[in-house]
Design an enzyme around this catalytic site. Structure first.
Site, PDB file in Angstrom:
ATOM      1  CB  CYS A   1      -0.179 -13.294  -5.090  1.00  0.00           C
ATOM      2  SG  CYS A   1       0.222 -13.438  -3.337  1.00  0.00           S
TER       3      CYS A   1
ATOM      4  CG  HIS B   1      -3.815  -8.495  -7.485  1.00  0.00           C
ATOM      5  ND1 HIS B   1      -3.779  -9.868  -7.438  1.00  0.00           N
ATOM      6  CD2 HIS B   1      -2.917  -8.070  -6.562  1.00  0.00           C
ATOM      7  CE1 HIS B   1      -2.894 -10.251  -6.533  1.00  0.00           C
ATOM      8  NE2 HIS B   1      -2.363  -9.181  -5.980  1.00  0.00           N
TER       9      HIS B   1
ATOM     10  CG  PHE C   1       5.031 -10.395  -1.953  1.00  0.00           C
ATOM     11  CD1 PHE C   1       4.254  -9.262  -2.013  1.00  0.00           C
ATOM     12  CD2 PHE C   1       5.238 -10.987  -0.713  1.00  0.00           C
ATOM     13  CE1 PHE C   1       3.677  -8.729  -0.867  1.00  0.00           C
ATOM     14  CE2 PHE C   1       4.671 -10.466   0.439  1.00  0.00           C
ATOM     15  CZ  PHE C   1       3.886  -9.333   0.361  1.00  0.00           C
TER      16      PHE C   1
END
Lengths: 410, 402
Positions: free
Chosen positions: B161, B294, B390
């Site tokens: 991401c 985010h 992640f």
């Protein structure tokens, strides 16, 4: 004044052995890592040879905990990182962890396990699959795993640029060290053999022995060459700021001093243009290293036994060196190790560093029949010779041409 | 010292295609969430996603498999960005100094999912992967290079991401070192069923809507799309009188080194990425006017990010507006930070910031100004854009008014 990037540790998981010592011993002895593949059922297909990693015991490097959740590529990468850190005699403590990054090239990472997981999704009730089944299926999950296990906290980055992935990763690590972004970078490449990958090369008739030509041998630059052999493995380096390495009294294998990359659009049938772009990539790299082609005393070639790609590389080398191309020694480790796609640049870098250290050039095995169109000074037999500056060529089938300069540190 | 500027933008997102449509939708708080259509979700507990709607490609793919690639989004956004920057035709320029970097999490997967859904037995028997246009992942940039004639460095950033911001950081360095003149950068993603299942089974998906920083937030909504920008050196842009949106002042990276899927609970990595970005940009926490968060809408991320912002911005934390466009376009994974970078540039250019929609109930643990439900017109000089992935893979970048 830019900082300099040196290599202080090498970790190897390869078809020619685990650890750089076995890898090198077998490579300079002219042994081959290529044999009929055991990890895939290829009974229906004509091309059966590959260069598989054998004899890796990941527990030895990673312990037993959580090992059963890890895929092949993650075990390869984790083990090689541990070896490289041990080889560099480097303990990543709290302070160093903030100055240490990881930068790995892989064209596919754990792609095959990702499609395996999708296969389960299609056949079973997907909402009942255990989250642990997808624990290690992202393309970059092996890099995440290594960052967690080895407490790497400066950054983690995965580059995918096809066959040049690890060359680009090492080149990027060079720049980040030169610019003071990290003191230590674990850089290299990882790739694994899978049926998914086999099929794309098989269907495109790129593997040695395709087209009913029979012999499944990697014969780079040889007139008989008929395609490449698939290979897998992980090759990583502890790349370190020169002053940092000096201050801790580290052993230094060599310096990575130049990098250049050009996109060629290799799907085009214009061979002249592809030669020009390969040549420009080499020029860009020597300029970046601040050297001239005359300074190069060994070429660690991309040469993977591909009919056209070897020809293009040979023509580009001849243009770069002119008459001198008859003298400068050229070898390729892919004759013994096959084409390890995204990990190839790192595989070549391991060999280049060890050549510099031992004054030895591994033979390009199976080189028997001269191809007048690839008329280079191919090292067919192991050669003892002082090596100071190596040009590493790394060319992708679909477009990227990337090169590195690795040299003896002064 | 070379300065790096953004001269062209392109967007394809769930609530709008094209920069103008997308920006209007974002400022009006238009939610792009709807029933997921690209595959059957009857076996899942969640059926909604932020898919791109009414998309028409101005080029024709030969077959259905290749039409399932993220190339359709990256190509469209790239074309818009190049046109916007005046670089649709690069004849006469040194093409080897024009590079491409695109981030994706699993952009190459959907065509294979399409093939395997039709014939699952092919997985074991072997199938022709060559029919998939975006294989391997680097084909995404290869195709763009071929489409637009760029011959410089070329790479795909596979960093989950934070892929988009990694690609932007890589491009920043190449420009800064003078290795290239122009970089086409960004991120693209389709919704692979694989990732949908992964997030679903980790219980990370919200059933209805994405509510970043809300007390009742239930997770992320998966999304797709592309965000592309044209980056170049100020010198190069000035010489050709290009329109400039913003300057990329710098970036900061970090890695939690903590866990494969969970963020560090106190946000150690996030704090470091933001602090590194501030130092790289040579500004302090006092200079930032807007934080593009985010903000995934998962319980863990939003607390962690709030804590990290408080740690970095100290007494100013509560006065700086923080918003998450993921409330409207979902979590577009590898494309997210690139799309958010495009939006950051637009915030500077347009003097406005998009809201965090679906904000209903304040959470005592998330107590910042999240620009709830209504966009705002404010003067924006510096934007900080966060991306956390992640594996604890974090990249923050900072854009400013030139």
């Amino acid at each position: 004044m830019n900082k300099r990037a040196v290599v202080t540790g090498i970790g190897v998981v390869s078809p020619l052995g685990i650890g750089h010592q076995d890898f090198w011993k077998n490579l300079v002895s002219g042994n081959s890592g290529i044999a009929p593949m055991e990890c895939l059922d290829l009974s229906k297909y004509e091309c059966k040879n590959g260069a598989e990693v054998k004899g890796l015991n990941p527990e030895e490097f990673l312990g037993r905990k959580g090992l059963r959740y890890l895929n092949k590529g993650t075990k390869f990468l984790g083990s090689s990182v541990k070896m490289a850190l041990d080889d560099a005699n480097l303990e990543i403590d709290e302070e160093l962890s903030n100055q240490t990054g990881i930068l790995i090239g892989s064209s596919l990472g754990n792609f095959s396990q990702t499609t395996d997981y999708f296969h389960d999704i299609v056949r079973e009730n997907p909402s009942e699959l255990s989250p642990m089944q997808s624990y290690d299926v992202a393309l970059n999950s092996s890099i995440n795993y290594a960052s967690v296990v080895f407490k790497i906290k400066n950054f983690a980055r995965t580059i995918s640029s096809g066959f040049t992935s690890s060359t680009d990763a090492i080149g990027n690590a060079l720049k980040l060290i030169q610019n003071g972004k990290a003191d230590v970078i674990i850089a290299g490449g990882v790739e694994q053999i899978s049926l998914d990958l086999y099929m794309i090369f098989y269907m495109r008739k790129m593997l040695a022995g395709a087209n009913g030509t029979g012999s499944e041998i990697s014969m780079p630059f040889d007139k008989r060459r008929n395609g490449f052999i698939m290979s897998e493995g992980s090759y990583v380096f502890v790349m370190e700021d020169y002053d940092h390495a000096l201050s801790r009294g580290a052993r230094i294998y060599g310096e990575v001093s130049g990098y250049g990359s050009i996109f060629a659009g290799n799907r085009s049938s214009d061979i002249g243009k592809r030669v020009e772009k390969a040549l420009n990539a080499m020029k860009k790299c020597t300029n970046d290293a601040g050297i001239s082609p005359d300074d190069i005393d060994l070429i660690n070639a991309n040469g993977n036994s591909g009919k056209l790609s070897d020809l293009i590389e040979a023509k580009a080398i001849k243009e770069l060196f002119g008459e001198e191309s008859e003298n400068v020694p050229v070898h390729t480790v892919k004759s013994a190790l096959g084409e390890s796609y995204g990990a190839s640049g790192a595989m070549q870098t391991a060999s280049a560093l060890l050549s510099i250290n031992d004054g030895l050039i591994p033979p390009t095995i199976n080189y028997e029949e001269n191809d007048p169109e690839c008329n280079l000074n191919i090292v067919g037999e192991r050669l003892e010779k002082e090596v100071n500056t190596v040009l590493i060529n790394s060319f992708d089938l679909s477009g990227n041409n990337s090169c590195l300069i690795v040299k003896k540190h002064e | 010292m070379p300065r790096i500027v953004i001269t062209g933008l392109g967007l394809v997102i769930a609530n709008g295609i094209g920069v103008k449509n997308a920006w209007d939708a974002l400022m009006n708080g238009k939610d792009g969430t709807a029933e997921l259509k690209s595959f059957d979700t009857s076996q899942y507990k969640v059926h909604r996603a932020c898919e791109v709607k009414d998309f028409k490609l101005d080029t024709v793919f030969k077959n259905e498999t290749t039409a399932n690639t993220i190339h359709k989004y990256t190509y469209t956004a790239a074309k818009e960005a190049l046109k916007d920057s005046g670089l649709s035709d690069i004849t006469g320029y040194d093409r080897e100094r024009f590079g491409i970097a695109v981030g994706t999490l699993a952009g190459e997967l959907p065509p294979f999912e399409y093939l395997l859904r039709k014939a699952p037995e092919d997985k074991a028997n072997g199938f022709d992967m060559g029919v998939a246009l975006t294989y391997p992942p680097s084909s995404i940039t290869t195709l763009l290079s071929e489409d637009f004639g760029f011959e410089g460095p070329n790479m795909i950033s596979l960093n989950a991401c934070s892929s988009g911001n990694h690609a932007i950081a890589w491009a920043f360095d190449l420009l800064y070192e003078g290795k290239v003149d122009v970089m086409l950068v960004g991120g693209g993603e389709l919704i692979p069923q694989t990732e949908f299942t992964h997030f679903h089974n980790l219980k990370a998906l919200a059933p209805e809507k994405c509510q970043p920083f809300d007390k009742n937030r239930k997770g992320l909504v998966i999304g797709e799309g592309a965000g592309i920008m044209v980056m170049e050196t100020l010198d190069f842009a000035s010489k050709r009188n290009a329109n400039i949106y913003a300057e990329l002042k710098g970036y900061g990276m970090s890695c939690d080194g903590h866990h494969m899927t969970a963020p560090h609970p106190e946000g150690a990595g996030a704090i470091k990425a933001m602090s590194n970005a501030l130092s790289a940009a040579k500004i302090t926490y006092e200079d930032v006017d807007y934080i593009n968060a985010h903000g995934t809408g998962t319980p863990l991320n939003d607390i962690m990010e709030t804590l990290a912002i408080k740690s970095v911005f100290k007494e100013r934390a509560k006065e700086i507006p923080v918003s998450s466009i993921k409330s409207m376009i979902g979590h577009t994974m590898g494309a997210a930070s690139a799309i958010e970078s495009v939006v950051s540039c637009l915030a500077i250019k347009n003097g406005a910031i998009p809201p965090t929609i679906h904000y209903e109930t304040p959470d005592p643990e998330c107590d910042l100004d999240y620009v709830p439900n209504e966009g705002r017109e404010i003067n924006v000089n510096y934007v900080l854009n966060n991306s956390f992935a992640f594996g604890g893979n974090n990249v923050t970048n900072i854009f400013s008014r030139l």
